[in-house]
Design an enzyme around this catalytic site. Structure first.
Site, short mmCIF file in Angstrom:
data_model
loop_
_atom_site.label_atom_id
_atom_site.label_comp_id
_atom_site.label_asym_id
_atom_site.label_seq_id
_atom_site.Cartn_x
_atom_site.Cartn_y
_atom_site.Cartn_z
N ASP A 220 74.02 -16.93 -41.72
CA ASP A 220 73.29 -16.03 -41.41
C ASP A 220 72.12 -16.32 -42.55
O ASP A 220 72.39 -16.56 -43.68
CB ASP A 220 73.90 -14.85 -41.78
CG ASP A 220 73.10 -13.56 -41.36
OD1 ASP A 220 73.18 -12.92 -40.54
OD2 ASP A 220 72.46 -13.25 -42.55
N ILE A 221 70.95 -16.04 -42.14
CA ILE A 221 69.76 -16.44 -43.13
C ILE A 221 69.68 -15.23 -44.19
O ILE A 221 69.73 -13.91 -43.68
CB ILE A 221 68.33 -16.36 -42.36
CG1 ILE A 221 68.17 -17.53 -41.39
CG2 ILE A 221 67.09 -16.54 -43.22
CD1 ILE A 221 67.02 -17.56 -40.45
N ASN A 228 60.95 -10.62 -43.00
CA ASN A 228 59.98 -9.68 -42.14
C ASN A 228 59.04 -8.85 -42.92
O ASN A 228 58.00 -8.66 -42.43
CB ASN A 228 60.98 -9.18 -41.05
CG ASN A 228 61.61 -10.08 -40.07
OD1 ASN A 228 60.45 -11.03 -39.77
ND2 ASN A 228 62.46 -9.74 -39.64
N ASP A 237 59.86 -14.90 -37.10
CA ASP A 237 60.00 -15.70 -36.02
C ASP A 237 59.86 -17.12 -36.20
O ASP A 237 60.71 -18.24 -35.70
CB ASP A 237 58.86 -15.36 -34.93
CG ASP A 237 59.52 -14.03 -34.06
OD1 ASP A 237 60.40 -13.50 -34.50
OD2 ASP A 237 58.46 -13.56 -33.38
N GLU A 263 69.43 -12.90 -36.83
CA GLU A 263 69.34 -13.96 -37.80
C GLU A 263 70.36 -14.88 -38.13
O GLU A 263 70.76 -15.51 -39.04
CB GLU A 263 68.61 -13.62 -38.99
CG GLU A 263 69.47 -12.70 -39.79
CD GLU A 263 69.40 -11.18 -39.86
OE1 GLU A 263 69.86 -10.50 -40.55
OE2 GLU A 263 68.85 -10.75 -38.61
#
Length: 350
Positions: A220-221, A228, A237, A263
């Site tokens: 998971d980022i 964002n 993106d 993500e």
């Protein structure tokens, strides 16, 4: 891409699937074709088991059952555009089958007429053995032979056109099927494809204790919402695509790389040991952390992107949900342990 059959092999599957399709109560359309193609090609064990259960003791599939099998084991729910594409392909397949049926009926009629003519010519020869009669009958035989030859040439041309249309429809169905299992943004497998592969992987897992069971890596980022909010969703993106490409580059040949959430990414390793999976996860983590992503034409790099990871190995006999949830708990531990790290959680410790 899910389908790797060459033209010859896929044609064999088509020949095997069509008779099965025509015995069912469902219409002949791409959804039905997808179900029976995967059944005869044996690439989807859960689907095959479900089909065998539904068709036990001579039962046949109706429209609702066919669509239910497709949704559960093959594709996602169709959007309005998907439904329109399905309708168009369905009409194309029905048109091809109608053309083939009409061609076969026409060929049968021509053959029957030629057979009747032959019987008449034989009777004429037997009833009037004169030379003139022989000449007349031979001329009629020659003309009849030319007519049947012309009819066969037309049939061959129609069948060649039908083969071309079937090939085109098959390619379109495979393209639609591939797109239904692919994440449009990153090009990785989507959650539906991941769930199917996970189920198949567990079904095909070796029974011998000395052989490795599948491993699962979830990533998971870190602070993706902040990315964002700070740089915009377009840049977010871009980050997702770059992390996905890194995942592809690092993953082993037999591994399945998938985007399973906003993500969140997954790496399914069918034959790796837990130690190998941990090393692969660490390589992925360090590769992402070492990279720098530029925003469009802006020369300045943003702060580095990192990813937290959880790793576990399937315990024989457990469900897919239990397997996935343990990997998710390992990921959760990495998130709460400072992020940008790898946590391994064994089944016995869960």
């Amino acid at each position: 891409m899910r389908y790797h059959d060459n033209i010859a092999r896929s044609t064999e599957h088509l020949r095997a699937a069509l008779p099965l399709m025509t015995r069912q109560r469902a219409a002949l359309h791409p959804i039905s074709y997808a179900v029976w193609y995967e059944f005869v090609s044996a690439i989807n064990p859960p689907l095959s088991q479900a089909v065998l259960k539904h068709t036990a003791q001579g039962a046949t599939l109706d429209e609702a059952q066919t669509w239910a099998l497709y949704r559960e084991h093959i594709g996602e729910s169709l959007s309005s555009s998907d439904a329109e594409e399905s309708r168009r392909l369905s009409e194309g397949l029905v048109r091809v089958l109608d053309t083939m049926a009409a061609s076969a009926a026409e060929a049968g009629q021509e053959t029957a007429r030629f057979d009747n003519s032959l019987n008449n010519w034989v009777e004429q020869l037997l009833s009037s053995p004169s030379q003139q009669t022989h000449q007349d009958v031979l001329q009629e035989l020659l003309n009849g032979t030319r007519e049947i030859r012309g009819a066969m040439a037309v049939l061959q041309s129609q069948l060649a056109q039908s083969r071309h249309e079937i090939s085109t429809l098959r390619d379109e169905v495979q393209k639609a099927r591939s797109e239904a299992l692919t994440d449009a943004l990153t090009g990785l497998a989507n959650r539906r494809a991941f769930d199917q592969q996970l189920s198949a992987c567990m079904s095909n897992s070796p029974a011998q204790a000395q052989q490795e069971a599948p491993c699962l890596v979830l990533g998971d980022i870190d602070f993706f919402k902040r990315i964002n909010d700070s740089f915009g969703h377009g840049f977010g993106d871009q980050v997702l695509r770059i992390v996905a490409q890194t995942l592809k580059n690092v993953a082993a040949d037999q591994a399945l790389a998938a985007r399973v959430g906003g993500e969140e990414f997954a790496l399914l390793l069918p034959t790796a040991s837990l130690g190998q999976a941990q090393l692969l996860a660490e390589k992925l983590r360090s590769t992402v952390a070492a990279g720098r992503i530029r925003r469009g034409n802006v020369a300045q790099d943003i702060e580095r992107v990192t990813i937290s990871m959880g790793v576990t190995q399937w315990q024989r006999g457990e469900s897919a949900n239990s397997f996935y949830e343990r990997a998710d708990r390992a990921l959760y531990a990495s998130k709460h342990g400072g992020r940008n790290c790898v946590t391994v959680l064994e089944a016995q410790a869960a």
